[in-house]
Design a protein around this motif. Structure first.
Motif, short mmCIF file in Angstrom:
data_model
loop_
_atom_site.label_atom_id
_atom_site.label_comp_id
_atom_site.label_asym_id
_atom_site.label_seq_id
_atom_site.Cartn_x
_atom_site.Cartn_y
_atom_site.Cartn_z
N ALA A 130 -5.48 1.33 -1.33
CA ALA A 130 -6.23 0.30 -0.59
C ALA A 130 -7.34 -0.28 -1.46
O ALA A 130 -7.59 -1.49 -1.44
CB ALA A 130 -6.80 0.88 0.70
N ASP A 141 -7.51 -2.74 5.80
CA ASP A 141 -6.71 -1.66 5.24
C ASP A 141 -7.58 -0.58 4.60
O ASP A 141 -7.22 0.60 4.60
CB ASP A 141 -5.71 -2.19 4.22
N ALA A 142 -8.73 -0.99 4.05
CA ALA A 142 -9.64 -0.04 3.43
C ALA A 142 -10.51 0.67 4.46
O ALA A 142 -11.28 1.56 4.12
CB ALA A 142 -10.52 -0.75 2.40
N ILE A 195 -2.71 5.18 5.13
CA ILE A 195 -2.86 4.41 3.90
C ILE A 195 -3.60 5.25 2.87
O ILE A 195 -4.63 5.84 3.15
CB ILE A 195 -3.60 3.09 4.17
N ALA A 229 -7.43 -6.86 3.53
CA ALA A 229 -7.73 -5.78 2.59
C ALA A 229 -8.90 -4.93 3.08
O ALA A 229 -8.86 -3.70 2.97
CB ALA A 229 -8.04 -6.36 1.21
N LEU A 274 0.82 -1.20 0.00
CA LEU A 274 0.00 0.00 0.00
C LEU A 274 0.86 1.26 0.00
O LEU A 274 1.87 1.34 0.70
CB LEU A 274 -0.91 0.01 1.23
N ARG A 285 -6.08 5.86 0.12
CA ARG A 285 -7.36 5.21 -0.12
C ARG A 285 -7.40 4.52 -1.49
O ARG A 285 -7.88 3.39 -1.61
CB ARG A 285 -8.49 6.24 0.00
#
Length: 162
Positions: A95, A125-126, A90, A122, A82, A92
């Motif tokens: 992600a 992370d999003a 992170i 995932a 990422l 966006r």
């Protein structure tokens, strides 16, 4: 390691709080009047719910950690690819790109716990914690079913590409 220490310290603080609240509930029940008994029972419900929640959260974390160790041993842990902002957050769009690949991987192998584990990462992370947890629960269920099948003598399902 810091996260584990923090978790155990907070869990210990919660247990102390539950014991203190529970003792107050018992104290109220011991008073014997109908109103205080009702209040005491109400006070006892909260620590019981809290202990149940703490137990299930800890069990979930242990099972997810076990899957991470299994996937690491197989060399299948997702790589952190990422992009990040200068502050370390992170990106966006990055992600979303990784999420799209993980979702496609999971759609191609819906019975593989490894793909569900990577999808859960995932989602996390999003920033979608609720779906991350559900995907991880799915991964845990699939892995436990795989272990049960292997104990019964069936060959475990193998992933296409890890």
């Amino acid at each position: 390691m810091r996260a584990k220490i923090t978790y155990f310290v907070l869990a210990a603080v919660l247990v102390v709080y539950f014991v203190l609240a529970g003792s107050r509930g018992v104290f109220l029940i011991e008073q014997g009047t109908p109103v205080l008994v009702a209040f005491g029972l109400a006070v006892l419900v909260l620590p019981l719910i809290g202990l149940w929640f703490l137990w299930h959260t800890t069990a979930f974390a242990r099972k997810a950690g076990r899957l991470a160790r299994l996937l690491e041993a197989e060399g299948g842990l997702p790589v952190d690819e990422l992009r990040r902002t200068p502050s370390g957050r992170i990106d966006r769009a990055s992600a979303d790109e990784v999420f799209a690949r993980r979702r496609e991987e999971t759609e191609d192998a819906p019975g593989d716990w490894r793909s569900w584990f990577r999808l859960a990462v995932a989602y996390h992370d999003a920033g979608d914690t609720q779906r991350a947890r559900k995907a991880m629960q799915r991964a845990i269920g699939l892995q436990e079913a795989e272990v049960a099948r292997s104990r019964e003598g069936e060959a475990p399902a193998r992933p296409r590409d890890a």
